[in-house]
Design an enzyme around this catalytic site. Structure first.
Site, PDB file in Angstrom:
ATOM      1  N   MET A  32       0.850  -1.198   0.000  1.00 28.43           N
ATOM      2  CA  MET A  32       0.000   0.000   0.000  1.00 28.43           C
ATOM      3  C   MET A  32       0.887   1.250   0.000  1.00 28.43           C
ATOM      4  O   MET A  32       0.448   2.335   0.370  1.00 28.43           O
ATOM      5  CB  MET A  32      -0.932  -0.004   1.207  1.00 28.43           C
ATOM      6  CG  MET A  32      -1.903  -1.185   1.174  1.00 28.43           C
ATOM      7  SD  MET A  32      -3.460  -0.901   2.019  1.00 28.43           S
ATOM      8  CE  MET A  32      -2.875  -0.568   3.662  1.00 28.43           C
ATOM      9  N   LEU A  35       6.693   3.071   1.528  1.00 26.32           N
ATOM     10  CA  LEU A  35       7.616   1.940   1.623  1.00 26.32           C
ATOM     11  C   LEU A  35       8.736   2.185   2.633  1.00 26.32           C
ATOM     12  O   LEU A  35       9.304   3.273   2.697  1.00 26.32           O
ATOM     13  CB  LEU A  35       8.227   1.663   0.238  1.00 26.32           C
ATOM     14  CG  LEU A  35       7.215   1.374  -0.876  1.00 26.32           C
ATOM     15  CD1 LEU A  35       7.941   1.148  -2.205  1.00 26.32           C
ATOM     16  CD2 LEU A  35       6.328   0.186  -0.543  1.00 26.32           C
ATOM     17  N   GLY A  38      11.234  -2.808   5.458  1.00 28.32           N
ATOM     18  CA  GLY A  38      10.525  -4.098   5.450  1.00 28.32           C
ATOM     19  C   GLY A  38      10.052  -4.409   4.028  1.00 28.32           C
ATOM     20  O   GLY A  38      10.300  -5.498   3.496  1.00 28.32           O
ATOM     21  N   HIS A  39       9.393  -3.429   3.407  1.00 31.51           N
ATOM     22  CA  HIS A  39       8.961  -3.616   2.001  1.00 31.51           C
ATOM     23  C   HIS A  39      10.172  -3.857   1.102  1.00 31.51           C
ATOM     24  O   HIS A  39      10.135  -4.675   0.191  1.00 31.51           O
ATOM     25  CB  HIS A  39       8.248  -2.364   1.488  1.00 31.51           C
ATOM     26  CG  HIS A  39       6.975  -2.022   2.195  1.00 31.51           C
ATOM     27  ND1 HIS A  39       6.840  -0.906   2.974  1.00 31.51           N
ATOM     28  CD2 HIS A  39       5.776  -2.646   2.225  1.00 31.51           C
ATOM     29  CE1 HIS A  39       5.609  -0.840   3.447  1.00 31.51           C
ATOM     30  NE2 HIS A  39       4.938  -1.888   3.020  1.00 31.51           N
ATOM     31  N   GLN A  63     -10.329  -2.604   2.299  1.00 29.06           N
ATOM     32  CA  GLN A  63      -9.812  -3.360   3.450  1.00 29.06           C
ATOM     33  C   GLN A  63      -9.767  -2.504   4.715  1.00 29.06           C
ATOM     34  O   GLN A  63      -9.320  -2.971   5.757  1.00 29.06           O
ATOM     35  CB  GLN A  63      -8.457  -3.990   3.147  1.00 29.06           C
ATOM     36  CG  GLN A  63      -7.293  -3.021   3.040  1.00 29.06           C
ATOM     37  CD  GLN A  63      -5.995  -3.730   2.657  1.00 29.06           C
ATOM     38  OE1 GLN A  63      -5.811  -4.135   1.518  1.00 29.06           O
ATOM     39  NE2 GLN A  63      -5.098  -3.907   3.599  1.00 29.06           N
ATOM     40  N   ASP A 157       2.516  -9.262   8.926  1.00 35.61           N
ATOM     41  CA  ASP A 157       1.059  -9.456   8.811  1.00 35.61           C
ATOM     42  C   ASP A 157       0.814 -10.961   8.756  1.00 35.61           C
ATOM     43  O   ASP A 157       0.472 -11.514   7.707  1.00 35.61           O
ATOM     44  CB  ASP A 157       0.545  -8.771   7.550  1.00 35.61           C
ATOM     45  CG  ASP A 157       0.671  -7.269   7.642  1.00 35.61           C
ATOM     46  OD1 ASP A 157      -0.106  -6.656   8.384  1.00 35.61           O
ATOM     47  OD2 ASP A 157       1.584  -6.712   6.997  1.00 35.61           O
ATOM     48  N   VAL A 183      10.878  -7.326   9.607  1.00 33.57           N
ATOM     49  CA  VAL A 183      12.086  -6.506   9.777  1.00 33.57           C
ATOM     50  C   VAL A 183      11.854  -5.516  10.925  1.00 33.57           C
ATOM     51  O   VAL A 183      10.790  -4.911  11.023  1.00 33.57           O
ATOM     52  CB  VAL A 183      12.429  -5.737   8.475  1.00 33.57           C
ATOM     53  CG1 VAL A 183      13.687  -4.900   8.641  1.00 33.57           C
ATOM     54  CG2 VAL A 183      12.595  -6.715   7.309  1.00 33.57           C
ATOM     55  N   ARG A 194       2.734   2.701   9.630  1.00 35.90           N
ATOM     56  CA  ARG A 194       1.996   3.464  10.655  1.00 35.90           C
ATOM     57  C   ARG A 194       2.904   3.997  11.758  1.00 35.90           C
ATOM     58  O   ARG A 194       2.463   4.822  12.566  1.00 35.90           O
ATOM     59  CB  ARG A 194       0.864   2.619  11.245  1.00 35.90           C
ATOM     60  CG  ARG A 194      -0.248   2.356  10.253  1.00 35.90           C
ATOM     61  CD  ARG A 194      -1.475   1.707  10.862  1.00 35.90           C
ATOM     62  NE  ARG A 194      -2.613   1.704   9.963  1.00 35.90           N
ATOM     63  CZ  ARG A 194      -2.989   0.673   9.190  1.00 35.90           C
ATOM     64  NH1 ARG A 194      -2.307  -0.457   9.224  1.00 35.90           N
ATOM     65  NH2 ARG A 194      -4.030   0.765   8.392  1.00 35.90           N
TER      66      ARG A 194
HETATM   67  O1  PAF Z   1      -0.099  -5.873   3.486  1.00 36.68           O
HETATM   68  C1  PAF Z   1      -0.542  -4.922   2.818  1.00 36.68           C
HETATM   69  O2  PAF Z   1       0.090  -3.889   2.652  1.00 36.68           O
HETATM   70  C2  PAF Z   1      -1.928  -5.048   2.187  1.00 36.68           C
HETATM   71  O3  PAF Z   1      -2.812  -5.719   3.011  1.00 36.68           O
HETATM   72  C3  PAF Z   1      -1.892  -5.685   0.787  1.00 36.68           C
HETATM   73  C4  PAF Z   1      -1.435  -7.129   0.823  1.00 36.68           C
HETATM   74  C5  PAF Z   1      -0.977  -4.885  -0.121  1.00 36.68           C
HETATM   75  C6  PAF Z   1      -3.293  -5.670   0.164  1.00 36.68           C
HETATM   76  O4  PAF Z   1      -3.781  -4.369   0.022  1.00 36.68           O
END
Ligand code: PAF
Length: 286
Positions: A32, A35, A38-39, A63, A157, A183, A194
């Site tokens: 999302m 970044l 971790g990403h 979501q 997650d 991470v 966040r």
């Molecule tokens: O983990 C996230 O950032 C979100 O839940 C995802 C997997 C990109 C779906 O919107």
């Protein structure tokens, strides 16, 4: 190869079709945006296993539950491009809401993908009702649009990862899900988009989340297997400004509650610090 940003489904389909014709493998990292390292580690992993790495950047409205931070969720595409480029991403797919959900105003009309109730009526799914339906729906759409061979998801997650792995098995997606380690900052705080919302003072309180989990891990390593005892230790390590939502022990392969640890177990928590919802977990190996 330099990074390309694509906003349209039609366009990314054309690009992917061309790569597939050339026999190239594709890895997808759904995000999302906003970044962080971790990403970046997910993207580096994707880059190491596939010829072409695609990262999606899309703040998925369906979501977020009512009252959550959808509107103020940080959108930082320019900075995201730099992180993605450094991690070896070839394509950022950053569609608009209208591109992904042309009929969102008629939400009840949308076909949704929903995980089983018993796996969402626990942990994050319990307080975020409908959240995982939104996640599975957007991930399904991304899988259908990008058609990756691999998709990388972070272990932070952990419930999301479990549900996506199950969805891929249950719905026969020809995609290998690659779990990637959580991470942390040097301080122990799990990286999260966040964390940006936290003041310095709140960050200090947030540090007690990982401290609580590490105290549980230490006690477990010292031989304590009853999760009730481990839970109590975790609780005593939480800062007074932390509002705990849950601290749960579930089997790594089952997501069923664990009372005595005889199988590899996830100890996961969610809590609010100054209104900011944070999650973290550790894996207790057998
Ligand atoms: O983990 C996230 O950032 C979100 O839940 C995802 C997997 C990109 C779906 O919107």
């Amino acid at each position: 190869m330099s990074l390309v940003v694509v906003n349209e489904i039609k366009k990314i389909r054309e690009i992917i079709r061309e790569y597939k014709k050339q026999g190239k493998s594709i890895a997808l990292v759904p995000t999302m945006g906003c970044l962080h390292n971790g990403h970046k580690s997910l993207m580096e992993k994707a880059h190491s296993i596939a010829d072409i790495t695609v990262a999606s950047v899309f703040v998925n409205p369906i979501q977020f539950c009512p009252g959550e931070d959808y509107d103020k969720y940080p959108r930082t595409l320019e900075a995201d491009k730099i992180v993605a480029q450094e991690a070896g991403v070839d394509i950022i797919f950053a569609p608009s809401v209208n591109e992904m959900y042309p009929n969102l105003q008629k939400f009840s009309d949308l076909t949704m993908v929903a995980p089983p109730y018993e796996l969402t009526d626990i942990m994050c799914g319990k307080s975020r009702v409908g959240h995982f339906d939104g996640v599975e729906t957007v991930v399904t759409k991304l899988f259908n649009i990008v058609q990756p061979d691999f998709a990388c998801f972070g272990m932070k997650d952990i419930q999301q990862l479990f549900l996506i792995k199950k969805m891929v098995r249950d719905l026969n997606f020809p995609i290998e899900i690659i779990p990637c380690p959580l991470v942390r900052e040097e301080s122990g705080l799990a990286l999260s988009s966040r964390n940006k919302y936290l003041s310095d003072e709140q960050k200090k309180s947030a540090l007690s989340l990982s401290k609580a989990l590490f105290s549980i891990r230490d006690l477990y390593k010292a031989g304590v297997k009853e999760t009730k005892k481990l839970f109590d230790t975790g609780l005593t390590n939480l800062d007074k400004n932390v509002e705990l939502e849950y601290l749960e022990f579930v089997g790594y392969n089952t997501f069923k509650p664990v009372e005595n640890i005889t199988e590899t177990t996830i100890c996961a928590l969610a809590a609010r610090v100054g209104g900011v919802r944070l999650i973290d977990n550790i894996v207790l190996e057998v």
